[in-house]
Design a protein around this motif. Structure first.
Motif, PDB file in Angstrom:
ATOM      1  N   MET A  70       0.802  -1.217   0.000  1.00 54.94           N
ATOM      2  CA  MET A  70       0.000   0.000   0.000  1.00 54.94           C
ATOM      3  C   MET A  70       0.841   1.277   0.000  1.00 54.94           C
ATOM      4  N   PHE A  71       2.068   1.233   0.521  1.00 56.69           N
ATOM      5  CA  PHE A  71       2.903   2.423   0.633  1.00 56.69           C
ATOM      6  C   PHE A  71       4.345   2.083   0.271  1.00 56.69           C
ATOM      7  N   ARG A  72       5.011   3.040  -0.362  1.00 54.28           N
ATOM      8  CA  ARG A  72       6.422   2.840  -0.679  1.00 54.28           C
ATOM      9  C   ARG A  72       7.260   2.977   0.589  1.00 54.28           C
ATOM     10  N   LEU A  73       8.296   2.157   0.689  1.00 53.49           N
ATOM     11  CA  LEU A  73       9.193   2.263   1.827  1.00 53.49           C
ATOM     12  C   LEU A  73       9.983   3.560   1.746  1.00 53.49           C
ATOM     13  N   PHE A  74      10.230   4.190   2.892  1.00 50.98           N
ATOM     14  CA  PHE A  74      11.049   5.395   3.005  1.00 50.98           C
ATOM     15  C   PHE A  74      10.489   6.549   2.164  1.00 50.98           C
ATOM     16  N   THR A  75       9.145   6.573   2.034  1.00 57.53           N
ATOM     17  CA  THR A  75       8.481   7.666   1.330  1.00 57.53           C
ATOM     18  C   THR A  75       7.319   8.147   2.184  1.00 57.53           C
ATOM     19  N   CYS A  76       7.176   9.463   2.335  1.00 60.95           N
ATOM     20  CA  CYS A  76       6.064  10.004   3.115  1.00 60.95           C
ATOM     21  C   CYS A  76       4.748   9.563   2.486  1.00 60.95           C
ATOM     22  N   ALA A  77       3.844   9.030   3.310  1.00 60.42           N
ATOM     23  CA  ALA A  77       2.574   8.492   2.809  1.00 60.42           C
ATOM     24  C   ALA A  77       1.667   9.576   2.248  1.00 60.42           C
ATOM     25  N   VAL A  78       1.944  10.845   2.550  1.00 61.55           N
ATOM     26  CA  VAL A  78       1.122  11.940   2.032  1.00 61.55           C
ATOM     27  C   VAL A  78       1.801  12.663   0.890  1.00 61.55           C
ATOM     28  N   CYS A  79       2.951  13.287   1.148  1.00 61.94           N
ATOM     29  CA  CYS A  79       3.541  14.160   0.121  1.00 61.94           C
ATOM     30  C   CYS A  79       4.526  13.434  -0.788  1.00 61.94           C
ATOM     31  N   GLN A  80       4.814  12.155  -0.514  1.00 65.01           N
ATOM     32  CA  GLN A  80       5.651  11.315  -1.365  1.00 65.01           C
ATOM     33  C   GLN A  80       7.128  11.720  -1.378  1.00 65.01           C
ATOM     34  N   VAL A  81       7.544  12.591  -0.449  1.00 65.00           N
ATOM     35  CA  VAL A  81       8.951  12.970  -0.381  1.00 65.00           C
ATOM     36  C   VAL A  81       9.763  11.777   0.113  1.00 65.00           C
ATOM     37  N   GLU A  82      10.967  11.614  -0.444  1.00 57.13           N
ATOM     38  CA  GLU A  82      11.842  10.518  -0.031  1.00 57.13           C
ATOM     39  C   GLU A  82      12.434  10.818   1.342  1.00 57.13           C
ATOM     40  N   MET A  83      12.505   9.804   2.175  1.00 57.74           N
ATOM     41  CA  MET A  83      13.049   9.959   3.528  1.00 57.74           C
ATOM     42  C   MET A  83      14.133   8.916   3.760  1.00 57.74           C
ATOM     43  N   GLY A 125      14.505   5.695   9.225  1.00 58.60           N
ATOM     44  CA  GLY A 125      14.450   6.244  10.573  1.00 58.60           C
ATOM     45  C   GLY A 125      14.037   7.703  10.634  1.00 58.60           C
ATOM     46  N   GLU A 126      13.897   8.350   9.483  1.00 52.33           N
ATOM     47  CA  GLU A 126      13.551   9.774   9.455  1.00 52.33           C
ATOM     48  C   GLU A 126      12.051  10.006   9.624  1.00 52.33           C
ATOM     49  N   GLY A 127      11.234   9.089   9.121  1.00 53.48           N
ATOM     50  CA  GLY A 127       9.789   9.289   9.128  1.00 53.48           C
ATOM     51  C   GLY A 127       9.176   9.084  10.501  1.00 53.48           C
ATOM     52  N   VAL A 128       7.969   9.642  10.669  1.00 52.98           N
ATOM     53  CA  VAL A 128       7.207   9.504  11.912  1.00 52.98           C
ATOM     54  C   VAL A 128       5.989   8.647  11.618  1.00 52.98           C
ATOM     55  N   SER A 129       5.783   7.589  12.396  1.00 58.31           N
ATOM     56  CA  SER A 129       4.650   6.699  12.167  1.00 58.31           C
ATOM     57  C   SER A 129       3.343   7.451  12.340  1.00 58.31           C
ATOM     58  N   ILE A 130       2.356   7.137  11.490  1.00 59.43           N
ATOM     59  CA  ILE A 130       1.045   7.773  11.644  1.00 59.43           C
ATOM     60  C   ILE A 130       0.386   7.372  12.954  1.00 59.43           C
ATOM     61  N   HIS A 131       0.864   6.310  13.590  1.00 55.79           N
ATOM     62  CA  HIS A 131       0.271   5.853  14.838  1.00 55.79           C
ATOM     63  C   HIS A 131       0.858   6.570  16.048  1.00 55.79           C
ATOM     64  N   ASN A 177      -4.109  -2.347  16.921  1.00 56.01           N
ATOM     65  CA  ASN A 177      -3.063  -3.352  17.040  1.00 56.01           C
ATOM     66  C   ASN A 177      -1.715  -2.848  16.550  1.00 56.01           C
ATOM     67  N   SER A 178      -1.674  -1.598  16.084  1.00 61.05           N
ATOM     68  CA  SER A 178      -0.441  -1.067  15.521  1.00 61.05           C
ATOM     69  C   SER A 178       0.484  -0.575  16.621  1.00 61.05           C
ATOM     70  N   ARG A 179       1.748  -0.572  16.325  1.00 63.17           N
ATOM     71  CA  ARG A 179       2.754  -0.089  17.255  1.00 63.17           C
ATOM     72  C   ARG A 179       3.372   1.173  16.697  1.00 63.17           C
ATOM     73  N   PRO A 180       3.907   2.069  17.557  1.00 65.13           N
ATOM     74  CA  PRO A 180       4.448   3.349  17.084  1.00 65.13           C
ATOM     75  C   PRO A 180       5.516   3.204  16.013  1.00 65.13           C
ATOM     76  N   TRP A 181       6.231   2.083  16.005  1.00 62.13           N
ATOM     77  CA  TRP A 181       7.290   1.932  15.002  1.00 62.13           C
ATOM     78  C   TRP A 181       6.774   1.302  13.706  1.00 62.13           C
ATOM     79  N   ASP A 182       5.483   1.001  13.669  1.00 66.07           N
ATOM     80  CA  ASP A 182       4.891   0.509  12.422  1.00 66.07           C
ATOM     81  C   ASP A 182       4.572   1.687  11.499  1.00 66.07           C
ATOM     82  N   GLY A 183       4.667   1.453  10.217  1.00 61.85           N
ATOM     83  CA  GLY A 183       4.291   2.474   9.244  1.00 61.85           C
ATOM     84  C   GLY A 183       2.808   2.417   8.957  1.00 61.85           C
ATOM     85  N   PRO A 184       2.347   3.154   7.962  1.00 64.26           N
ATOM     86  CA  PRO A 184       3.142   4.050   7.110  1.00 64.26           C
ATOM     87  C   PRO A 184       3.667   5.263   7.876  1.00 64.26           C
ATOM     88  N   PHE A 185       4.599   5.982   7.232  1.00 64.70           N
ATOM     89  CA  PHE A 185       5.288   7.079   7.893  1.00 64.70           C
ATOM     90  C   PHE A 185       5.019   8.407   7.195  1.00 64.70           C
TER      91      PHE A 185
END
Length: 427
Positions: free
Chosen positions: A363-376, A379-385, A393-401
């Protein structure tokens, strides 16, 4: 109870596989028409019937029908018309098969709406726009909306379904509560001496809508997160009407369909606009798109009149998909004229809207912001959770980011971060 209402619904993947396996079904024919009467010149439409999921593959086509009703200028409507589709498609990872692509659409539309709003606000224009955005892929309709334009659907059997939600503060208590709990104010225009007039509005700014694209002068309480509904119609097809509020202020859904019964889409759209503006004259831009979805083996013909027992009944409840086995149903399947709900969500919380039951890598590209699609970087991204009050059931370190910029905007929209320029007004 009719046999149609007892029909067992099935999973999206099964429905799509069934279409591909049947030579009789095929893809529908799409016939459309549009009409408009302009007062302010702030309504815009987007119609594309030859989009391709896979470039160069004619069998992967989908259609887009969208209406942008601008206010306080036309800039937001024009910008959204030019960028929203691209921003939505960019949020879908490549190499998805058909059922994954269709399942990814609701999340991609959320990302596309938020990115379009974020990018437009960087232009420092203060206009805003409602958006009703419809994607037709085979027999599946995915509709996303902010504001008070509407999309309604009439099946070939005569049942009427709402595929959008109104975000007027006057009629949506849940949205009023969301704004006030986030620090905004909701009230009518004060003319002095305690007299209040007009519809409920959000202050500062005075917008009577709770969701839109643009409107940076109103603040983050007005969010671009769309209501999304995804349904599968039967292969008997039906008719879609997408119209701005100028139509719905004058006509009910039943009246809109009845007034154009038997007309082709272009004449139907013109008739709906005429019926809407005739009683009081044109006071606002009034725009209508009519789309007929027809089986290929049948000639283009007027839709039959609705059944007497369902005439005037708006369907707010759909057949729900189930997770139980459908192998026996497949063997004995004869598709009735029923609309099956595949997805519906109206929350303004990004942590809820970007969550998915599918594998995140699909559903989401790795190391890419789930909204603006900027490359990260890793470890740079912030989990939506992160910071979510109900992460499930999600954990803070789960994506998307999200990137830091989109995470900050999310916190503003969800009332988790103060907005300094508005704090002073309440002191």
């Amino acid at each position: 109870m009719s046999m149609r209402s007892e029909h067992q619904t099935v999973q999206l993947s099964v429905l799509l596989e069934r279409e591909l396996a049947s030579e009789k079904i095929g893809r529908p024919d799409i016939v459309y028409g549009e009409a408009s009467q302009s007062k302010k010149g702030e309504d815009f439409t987007l119609v594309k019937i030859d989009c391709e999921r896979v470039v160069g593959d004619a069998d992967s086509t989908f259609s887009v029908f969208a209406l942008f009703d601008g206010h306080n200028g036309s800039q937001a409507a024009i910008y959204s018309r030019e960028h929203l589709l691209d921003n939505t498609i960019a949020a879908i990872p490549p190499d998805l098969d058909r059922d994954e692509w269709v399942a990814a659409l609701p999340r991609a539309l959320v990302a596309g709406f938020v990115k379009t709003d974020k990018d437009f606000q960087e232009t420092a224009k203060t206009s805003g726009t409602t958006v009703t955005f419809v994607i037709l892929e085979g027999w599946v309709i995915t509709a996303a909306s902010v504001g008070d334009s509407r999309c309604i659907f009439e099946s070939a059997d005569g049942d009427i379904y709402y595929l959008s939600a109104d975000h007027r503060l006057e009629c949506n208590e849940e949205e009023r509560e969301r704004i006030t709990s986030s620090g905004g104010e909701v009230g009518r225009l004060n003319t002095g001496g305690g007299a209040e007039i007009g519809p409920l509005r959000c202050w500062p700014g005075g917008l009577c809508l709770s969701r839109s694209i643009g409107d940076m002068d109103v603040g983050p309480f007005i969010v671009p997160v769309p209501y999304v509904k995804q349904v599968k119609m039967s292969t008997a097809g039906g008719r879609l009407i997408i119209s701005s509020d100028g139509v719905w202020d004058a006509l009910s859904a039943e009246k809109a369909f009845e007034c154009c019964r038997g007309m082709p889409p272009d004449a139907a759209a013109a008739q709906i606009v005429k019926e809407a503006i005739e009683p009081k004259g044109i006071r606002d831009d009034t725009t209508c798109i009519v789309v007929d979805v027809l089986p290929q083996e049948k000639p283009v013909a007027p839709l039959p009149p609705p059944k007497k027992q369902t005439k005037g009944v708006l369907k707010s409840m759909f057949k729900k998909k189930t997770s139980e086995s459908t192998s026996q149903i497949d063997k004995e399947y004869v598709e009735p004229d029923v609309v099956e709900e595949l997805y519906e969500e109206g929350s303004a919380m990004l942590s809820e809207r970007l969550d998915t039951k599918y594998p995140l890598c699909n559903m989401f590209r790795l190391f890419t912001c789930a909204v603006c699609q900027v490359e990260m970087k890793p470890g740079e991204g912030v989990s939506i959770h992160t910071g979510s009050s109900n992460p499930g059931n999600s954990r803070p370190w789960d994506g998307p980011f999200l990137c830091s910029s989109c995470q900050e905007r999310r916190e503003f929209m969800e009332g988790k971060r103060a907005v300094p320029r508005y704090n002073s007004d309440s002191d």
